[in-house]
Write a protein that holds these residues in place. Sequence first.
Motif, short mmCIF file in Angstrom:
data_model
loop_
_atom_site.label_atom_id
_atom_site.label_comp_id
_atom_site.label_asym_id
_atom_site.label_seq_id
_atom_site.Cartn_x
_atom_site.Cartn_y
_atom_site.Cartn_z
N TRP A 152 -4.20 -3.85 -9.21
CA TRP A 152 -3.91 -2.57 -8.94
C TRP A 152 -2.11 -2.72 -8.78
O TRP A 152 -1.81 -3.71 -8.17
CB TRP A 152 -4.36 -1.71 -7.82
N ASP B 137 -1.00 2.54 -9.07
CA ASP B 137 -2.53 2.67 -9.04
C ASP B 137 -3.05 2.95 -7.69
O ASP B 137 -3.94 3.69 -7.60
CB ASP B 137 -3.33 1.34 -9.58
N ASP C 182 1.61 9.57 -13.87
CA ASP C 182 2.51 8.65 -14.62
C ASP C 182 4.09 8.86 -14.66
O ASP C 182 5.03 8.26 -14.32
CB ASP C 182 1.95 8.21 -15.95
N LYS D 48 -2.25 6.63 -7.76
CA LYS D 48 -3.42 7.37 -8.77
C LYS D 48 -4.68 7.34 -8.11
O LYS D 48 -5.37 8.53 -8.41
CB LYS D 48 -3.54 6.56 -10.08
N HIS D 49 -5.38 6.55 -7.51
CA HIS D 49 -6.48 6.39 -6.83
C HIS D 49 -6.56 7.54 -5.79
O HIS D 49 -7.48 8.32 -5.80
CB HIS D 49 -6.68 5.23 -5.87
#
Length: 187
Positions: free
Chosen positions: A37, A41, A67, A44-45
């Motif tokens: 990650w 990331d 993004d 995003k999680h």
Amino acid sequence: MLDDPAGRHARDAARFTALVESASARDWSRPSPVPAWTALDVVKHLIEWPRDFLKGAGVELDPLDIDTDPAAAWKRHVADVQAIVDDPAGRVLSNPNTGDKPVDEAIDQFYTVDIWAHSWDLAKALGRVPDLGEERCRAAVEAMAPIERILRDSGQFGPAVPVAADASAQDRFAAFIGRDPAWRPEG
């Protein structure tokens, strides 16, 4: 109030937001302590899974373009979730893994604590010094220790990392959830 789901979410989200706002465009590609990650990331999680999870309460939130602008997406997401915990409107979240819970309690139990824990990952990825609070870390490890096998079998945590007997509560927490407290980003 900080001792209710809305207050706890506001507090933990504000701390994570400060980290997100401190990141430069180049920081998003930095590695994180979570294997495979990046800093992006981690964000995003914390945006993607709860938006899906909340469908169990009949809550449909618009997709976000993480993004393109992670900070804007995070802030929109935090506002969306805060609105739900501020006014749960009697909604119940139904999930085959967690059962039925009032939506604000489900957010508090499963999501707010995830923001808190992953703030360690984002801080480390950004080269910042994380501060999860010694008392809270101690309480978390004490609560998780009796169900350690269940937690490990869930795949949510990696193997515990050995730490010195005199390690801080935060280092013991990080190690318990499978993070190396000494982890540093390369470069």
